[in-house]
Design an enzyme around this catalytic site. Sequence first.
Site, PDB file in Angstrom:
ATOM      1  N   HIS A 184      -3.738   0.000  -3.244  1.00  9.84           N
ATOM      2  CA  HIS A 184      -4.473   0.780  -2.241  1.00  9.84           C
ATOM      3  C   HIS A 184      -4.931  -0.102  -1.070  1.00  9.84           C
ATOM      4  O   HIS A 184      -5.018  -1.319  -1.202  1.00  9.84           O
ATOM      5  CB  HIS A 184      -5.701   1.415  -2.883  1.00  9.84           C
ATOM      6  CG  HIS A 184      -5.370   2.499  -3.868  1.00  9.84           C
ATOM      7  ND1 HIS A 184      -5.144   3.798  -3.490  1.00  9.84           N
ATOM      8  CD2 HIS A 184      -5.213   2.475  -5.212  1.00  9.84           C
ATOM      9  CE1 HIS A 184      -4.880   4.542  -4.551  1.00  9.84           C
ATOM     10  NE2 HIS A 184      -4.913   3.748  -5.621  1.00  9.84           N
ATOM     11  N   ASP A 185      -5.319   0.563   0.015  1.00  8.09           N
ATOM     12  CA  ASP A 185      -5.791  -0.141   1.213  1.00  8.09           C
ATOM     13  C   ASP A 185      -6.971  -1.067   0.943  1.00  8.09           C
ATOM     14  O   ASP A 185      -6.976  -2.236   1.340  1.00  8.09           O
ATOM     15  CB  ASP A 185      -6.158   0.865   2.314  1.00  8.09           C
ATOM     16  CG  ASP A 185      -7.053   2.010   1.837  1.00  8.09           C
ATOM     17  OD1 ASP A 185      -7.419   2.027   0.636  1.00  8.09           O
ATOM     18  OD2 ASP A 185      -7.390   2.880   2.657  1.00  8.09           O
ATOM     19  N   ARG A 214      -0.732   9.614   3.446  1.00  2.36           N
ATOM     20  CA  ARG A 214      -1.127  10.648   2.483  1.00  2.36           C
ATOM     21  C   ARG A 214      -1.935  11.714   3.197  1.00  2.36           C
ATOM     22  O   ARG A 214      -2.398  11.528   4.309  1.00  2.36           O
ATOM     23  CB  ARG A 214      -1.964  10.045   1.357  1.00  2.36           C
ATOM     24  CG  ARG A 214      -3.187   9.285   1.850  1.00  2.36           C
ATOM     25  CD  ARG A 214      -4.273   9.135   0.816  1.00  2.36           C
ATOM     26  NE  ARG A 214      -5.297   8.173   1.203  1.00  2.36           N
ATOM     27  CZ  ARG A 214      -6.230   8.377   2.128  1.00  2.36           C
ATOM     28  NH1 ARG A 214      -6.256   9.521   2.796  1.00  2.36           N
ATOM     29  NH2 ARG A 214      -7.124   7.442   2.408  1.00  2.36           N
ATOM     30  N   ARG A 268       0.846  -1.204   0.000  1.00  4.01           N
ATOM     31  CA  ARG A 268       0.000   0.000   0.000  1.00  4.01           C
ATOM     32  C   ARG A 268       0.882   1.255   0.000  1.00  4.01           C
ATOM     33  O   ARG A 268       2.005   1.230   0.499  1.00  4.01           O
ATOM     34  CB  ARG A 268      -0.895   0.050   1.239  1.00  4.01           C
ATOM     35  CG  ARG A 268      -1.879   1.218   1.184  1.00  4.01           C
ATOM     36  CD  ARG A 268      -2.629   1.480   2.489  1.00  4.01           C
ATOM     37  NE  ARG A 268      -3.504   2.645   2.337  1.00  4.01           N
ATOM     38  CZ  ARG A 268      -4.037   3.331   3.332  1.00  4.01           C
ATOM     39  NH1 ARG A 268      -3.808   2.975   4.583  1.00  4.01           N
ATOM     40  NH2 ARG A 268      -4.813   4.380   3.094  1.00  4.01           N
ATOM     41  N   HIS A 269       0.350   2.322  -0.548  1.00  3.12           N
ATOM     42  CA  HIS A 269       1.070   3.591  -0.495  1.00  3.12           C
ATOM     43  C   HIS A 269       1.276   4.036   0.954  1.00  3.12           C
ATOM     44  O   HIS A 269       0.610   3.563   1.869  1.00  3.12           O
ATOM     45  CB  HIS A 269       0.316   4.665  -1.290  1.00  3.12           C
ATOM     46  CG  HIS A 269      -1.066   4.920  -0.783  1.00  3.12           C
ATOM     47  ND1 HIS A 269      -1.321   5.626   0.365  1.00  3.12           N
ATOM     48  CD2 HIS A 269      -2.271   4.537  -1.254  1.00  3.12           C
ATOM     49  CE1 HIS A 269      -2.613   5.682   0.569  1.00  3.12           C
ATOM     50  NE2 HIS A 269      -3.219   5.020  -0.389  1.00  3.12           N
ATOM     51  N   THR A 279      -8.018  12.343   1.219  1.00  2.00           N
ATOM     52  CA  THR A 279      -8.438  12.284  -0.176  1.00  2.00           C
ATOM     53  C   THR A 279      -9.313  13.512  -0.444  1.00  2.00           C
ATOM     54  O   THR A 279      -9.746  14.184   0.487  1.00  2.00           O
ATOM     55  CB  THR A 279      -9.226  10.997  -0.450  1.00  2.00           C
ATOM     56  OG1 THR A 279     -10.181  10.841   0.594  1.00  2.00           O
ATOM     57  CG2 THR A 279      -8.303   9.796  -0.470  1.00  2.00           C
ATOM     58  N   ARG A 337       0.226   9.475  -5.828  1.00  2.00           N
ATOM     59  CA  ARG A 337       0.776   8.932  -4.577  1.00  2.00           C
ATOM     60  C   ARG A 337       1.269   7.499  -4.748  1.00  2.00           C
ATOM     61  O   ARG A 337       2.153   7.044  -4.016  1.00  2.00           O
ATOM     62  CB  ARG A 337      -0.233   9.014  -3.435  1.00  2.00           C
ATOM     63  CG  ARG A 337      -1.469   8.128  -3.548  1.00  2.00           C
ATOM     64  CD  ARG A 337      -2.253   8.130  -2.232  1.00  2.00           C
ATOM     65  NE  ARG A 337      -3.556   7.519  -2.304  1.00  2.00           N
ATOM     66  CZ  ARG A 337      -4.663   8.129  -2.683  1.00  2.00           C
ATOM     67  NH1 ARG A 337      -4.619   9.390  -3.072  1.00  2.00           N
ATOM     68  NH2 ARG A 337      -5.820   7.495  -2.688  1.00  2.00           N
TER      69      ARG A 337
END
Length: 541
Positions: free
Chosen positions: A409-410, A139, A135-136, A142, A222
Site C-alpha cells: 500500500h501507499d 482504485r 503499490r496497487h 476506500t 485490490r
Amino acid sequence: MVSALLLAALPLAAAFPHSASIFAGSTTSAAFPPPGATGTSYEEYFPAAAEVGFAGPTPTGAEPEAIQTAPAAPVKLDTYPLVADGAAYNPSFNPMRYWGNLSPWFSVGGAFGLPEASPQVPSGCELTQVHIVQRHGARYPTSGTNKFAALLQDAVVNGTGFTAHGPLEFLNTWTYKLGAEILTPFGRKQLYDLGVAARVQYGHLLDEFTRLPVFRTTSEWRMVQSARNWAAGFFGLEEYPTSYHEEIIIEEEGYNNTLVPWNDCDNANGDLYTMGSWYANNWTEIYLKDTVKRLQQYVDGVELTTTYVSEMQDLCAYETVSIGYSKFCELFTEEEWKGYQYANDLDFWYADGPGNPTGAAQGIGYVQELVARLTQTPMTVFDTTTNGTLDGNNITFPLDQPIYMDATHDTNIASIAVAMNFTSMVASGPLPVDYIPEDLSYNTQHIAPFAAHLVGQVMTCPVKHSTSDSEKYIRWLLNDGVVPLTGIKYCEEPNKDGLCLLDNFIKGMQERVAEVDFQYDCFGNVSVPYPDNLTNGRYIR
Ligand SMILES: *[C@@H]1O[C@H](CO)[C@@H](O)[C@H](O)[C@H]1NC(C)=O
Ligand SMILES: *[C@@H]1O[C@H](CO)[C@@H](O)[C@H](O)[C@H]1NC(C)=O
Ligand SMILES: *[C@@H]1O[C@H](CO)[C@@H](O)[C@H](O)[C@H]1NC(C)=O
Ligand SMILES: *[C@@H]1O[C@H](CO)[C@@H](O)[C@H](O)[C@H]1NC(C)=O
Ligand SMILES: *[C@@H]1O[C@H](CO)[C@@H](O)[C@H](O)[C@H]1NC(C)=O
Ligand SMILES: *[C@@H]1O[C@H](CO)[C@@H](O)[C@H](O)[C@H]1NC(C)=O
Ligand SMILES: *[C@@H]1O[C@H](CO)[C@@H](O)[C@H](O)[C@H]1NC(C)=O
Ligand SMILES: *[C@@H]1O[C@H](CO)[C@@H](O)[C@H](O)[C@H]1NC(C)=O
C-alpha cells in the site's frame, strides 16, 4: 427548489436494482455479467485454444534486458485514456500531478535530488538482482462516505433540495457512480503495463531462476488484483497462472504482515494516526477558505464548507481514475490544486511518514526481510511485523531470487522510505501547517501515487582506479527517480548515480534495524501530542 433528477433517481434505483445508486459511498455493483451468464455456458460452441490447435510457431526469443541495453530509460508521462480538462489551466499545468496519493504514477526524474542519474544501469555495471515494492493501481475511494455527495443526497432526501448554476450547474443532474476499494479499469492497466515494463527491463534475470519465483501480495482484493495484473503483464496472460507462486499474506487486524504493518502496530492506529488528518484539515481550512465563498455563489440549498469543497477535489481525482473524466476538476485553480497536494503531503508526513513516531517502525519489518534476502541469511528472530511462519520457511521466503516482487500500500511505501533512511525527502521538514515550503522535498505524488514502485537494483560495477576488480553495489529508484542514499550510515559519500557499496548498505540497514525500537514505537506509551518536529519517523525519548 428540489433537484428533479436527483430525486427521481431514488425510486428508480429501488425499482431497478441494477441501476446505479446515487447514495454517496455506495457499494452498489454494476450488473455485468448478466445474471446466470457464465464462461462455461455453451462451452461446446467455444472450444479452448488447446483444443482448436493451429497456434502457429511460438518461439519466444531471448529474455530482454533493456535496463542495460537501451541507451536511455523509458519515461512515463501520459495517463491514457484518462482525460483531465486542461481548458481551465494553462497547457503546461497538469492537475493529475497534484493529487498526492491519488495521482497516477509518472516518472519523477530528479525529484529526489539526483538530476543526472538515469534508471538505466550505469555504464560498465551489470545488473544482477531487483527488489520491487509495488503499490496497487488506481482504485475507487476506500470505504466511507464522500461527505460532499452525502450533503447533496441529504438535501434531496429531506426534501429541501438544492439548485446549482454556472460552473456548478452539472450538479443538478450529477449522480455518484463509484465503487469502493477495488481497482478501477485504469488501475488494472497501470499494473499490467508495469509488469510488461519489468519484463522488458529485467527479463534476463529469469534466466537465473532454478525454481519458480515466489511473488508476494496481501489478501485485500485490490492487492491480489494488482499482483495478478502485474504478473499477467510480466509473464503473459496465458502463462502467468503457471509461471510463479502467488503468496497471499493475510491483511487483517491481528496478523503480522510487513506489507500491511499497521495491523501489528497499535500506535499506528488511533490518536497518533489521526495526527495526519488533523494537520491536513488545519491546512485545508486555510487554502480553501476563499474557494468556499467563490463556489457557494453557484449553489443554493446547501452550505459549503472547506471539508465539502476538499471532498469535491477528491471527486475530481476519483472520478477521473474511475470513469475517465470529471466535471469537478475544472472548478479549481492551480493554486487550489497545489494546496490540495500539500494537504495530502501533511497527511502522509504526520500519519505514516517522517513526522510520525511509528513511521520507521512500520517500515522496519520489510527492511529486516530485505537484509535477509541481500545476505541470504535465514530469518530466526520475528520481533516486528514479520510473520515467522512464512518468513522462517525457505519455500515461502526464498533467499536466492534474482527478482523479488512485493505488492503493498501507499502508506507502507512512505514508511519503508523512512525505515530505509531516505533522508533527502525530509530536507524541507518538519512540514509547517500554515504554508507550503519552497522547494518542498516531500511530495506524495512522487512517493506513493497510484502504482508507485520502489525498485532496488543490485549490480556489479568496476572498482574505481582498477580495471580488473569489480564490486557489488545497490541503489534505489522510486517511480523512476533515483534516491540519494547519503542519509544512510556508510553510504554518506555522494554519488551521482545513487550507488552505495552493497556491503555498506547492508551494514547501514542492520544498524537501522537496531536503532528502531519497534516494541516501544508501536506499543509503548507515546504521548499525544508528541513533539511535531520529528523528521526520522521515530520518537526519541
Ligand atoms: C436536510 O437538509 C438540510 C440542509 O442540507 C440539513 O441541514 C439537514 O440536516 C437535512 N436533514 C436530514 C434529515 O438529512
Ligand atoms: C502467519 O501466516 C500464516 C500463514 O498465512 C497464518 O496462518 C498465521 O495466522 C500468521 N500469523 C500471524 C501472527 O500473522
Ligand atoms: C489547528 O486548528 C485548531 C482549531 O482551529 C487550532 O486550535 C490549532 O492551533 C491548529 N493547529 C495548528 C498546528 O495550526
Ligand atoms: C507477530 O508479531 C509479534 C510482534 O512483533 C511477535 O511477537 C510475534 O511473534 C509475531 N508472530 C509470528 C507468527 O511471527
Ligand atoms: C530449504 O532448506 C532445506 C534444509 O536446509 C533444504 O534441504 C532445501 O533444499 C531448501 N529448499 C529451498 C526451496 O531452498
Ligand atoms: C538515519 O538517519 C538519522 C537522521 O538523519 C541518523 O541520525 C541515523 O544515524 C541514521 N541511521 C542509519 C543507520 O543510517
Ligand atoms: C502515558 O504517559 C502519560 C504522560 O506522558 C501519562 O500521563 C500516563 O499515565 C501514561 N500511561 C501509562 C499507561 O503509562
Ligand atoms: C523537538 O522539540 C522538543 C520540544 O518540544 C525538543 O525537546 C527537541 O529537542 C526537538 N527535537 C528536534 C529534533 O528538534
